[in-house]
Scaffold this motif. Sequence first.
Motif, PDB file in Angstrom:
ATOM      1  N   PHE A 187       0.854  -1.187   0.000  1.00 57.91           N
ATOM      2  CA  PHE A 187       0.000   0.000   0.000  1.00 57.91           C
ATOM      3  C   PHE A 187       0.891   1.239   0.000  1.00 57.91           C
ATOM      4  O   PHE A 187       1.837   1.319   0.791  1.00 57.91           O
ATOM      5  N   VAL A 209      -1.474  -1.519  -4.154  1.00 59.93           N
ATOM      6  CA  VAL A 209      -2.685  -0.738  -3.890  1.00 59.93           C
ATOM      7  C   VAL A 209      -2.289   0.718  -3.682  1.00 59.93           C
ATOM      8  O   VAL A 209      -1.520   1.046  -2.769  1.00 59.93           O
ATOM      9  N   GLU A 238      -4.647  -1.739  -8.055  1.00 60.94           N
ATOM     10  CA  GLU A 238      -5.944  -1.396  -7.465  1.00 60.94           C
ATOM     11  C   GLU A 238      -5.828  -0.030  -6.813  1.00 60.94           C
ATOM     12  O   GLU A 238      -4.771   0.328  -6.290  1.00 60.94           O
ATOM     13  N   ALA A 280      -7.426   2.167  -3.788  1.00 63.20           N
ATOM     14  CA  ALA A 280      -8.244   2.112  -2.583  1.00 63.20           C
ATOM     15  C   ALA A 280      -8.936   3.449  -2.363  1.00 63.20           C
ATOM     16  O   ALA A 280      -8.569   4.455  -2.980  1.00 63.20           O
ATOM     17  N   VAL A 326      -9.706  -2.034   2.197  1.00 63.22           N
ATOM     18  CA  VAL A 326      -9.188  -3.088   1.327  1.00 63.22           C
ATOM     19  C   VAL A 326      -8.880  -4.349   2.139  1.00 63.22           C
ATOM     20  O   VAL A 326      -9.253  -5.462   1.748  1.00 63.22           O
TER      21      VAL A 326
END
Length: 264
Positions: A214, A231, A246, A248, A259
């Motif tokens: 992340f 993410v 992805e 978030a 997530v």
Amino acid sequence: MDLDGTVVDYHHHEPTRPTKAVVDAIRAVRDAGVPVVIVTGRAAWGAVRTADDLGLDMGFASYSHGAGEYDLALGEISHREAIDARTAIERFVAADETVEFAVEWDLEGWYHTKGFKRDFHAKWAGEITLEELFARPTGRFVARIASDNPYGSGTRCPHAARLAAGAALDVADYHVEVGFNGWIDVGPPGVTKASGLARIADYYGVSSADTVVFGDAHNDLTMFEWAGHAVAMGQAVPEVRAAADEVAPSVWDDGVARVLRRWF
């Protein structure tokens, strides 16, 4: 996971704490037996402070863009890289004589030159001269010039980018990260958030393919490239969001927690 802009809000003037939703989500990951690792550009003492807030009393925090690693269970630095800063600093001064510097030496705090702006919350160790700065190797130093680009803007400071280009440090000798507000991080060559994370993944026997990362900023892109699933936070700039697998919700909407709750 990155810290600023990812698990905590951007407040440079005071320490910020993760929300209960994020703390609870990370606890659920750990309860499932999955290692949780901090990977931050912050210095060691700043990384440890938020690790405590997150309830992380075991495992590792990679700090200073991979130049150092802290063992949270033992409460000590478990790995460090180092550079000789003299050549790089001389190049920065030649490029712009208004540049100021700060340096971190393990857990002591930031030592800084006289004009370095102390406009953010940190552990301050004292003022030093350039000759004193040259006297000890460091895992990371900061060059900083005046900037009207705000911290947490998500975009690299154009003044700092010009200074970095003017210094023209060789990538074989140094790794350079241009930050938000006149700030340039300089560390060992080839050392990035990805290399710091990879060290810790090796310790756990976890492959990059089995790692989720992340982050929200350009300095997270090496992690995005390395990990099996990247993410980006919702407030990240388009370039960072585009590099992720992805996107978030934002840090203000507890994106990390939202997530993680899908899986844990």
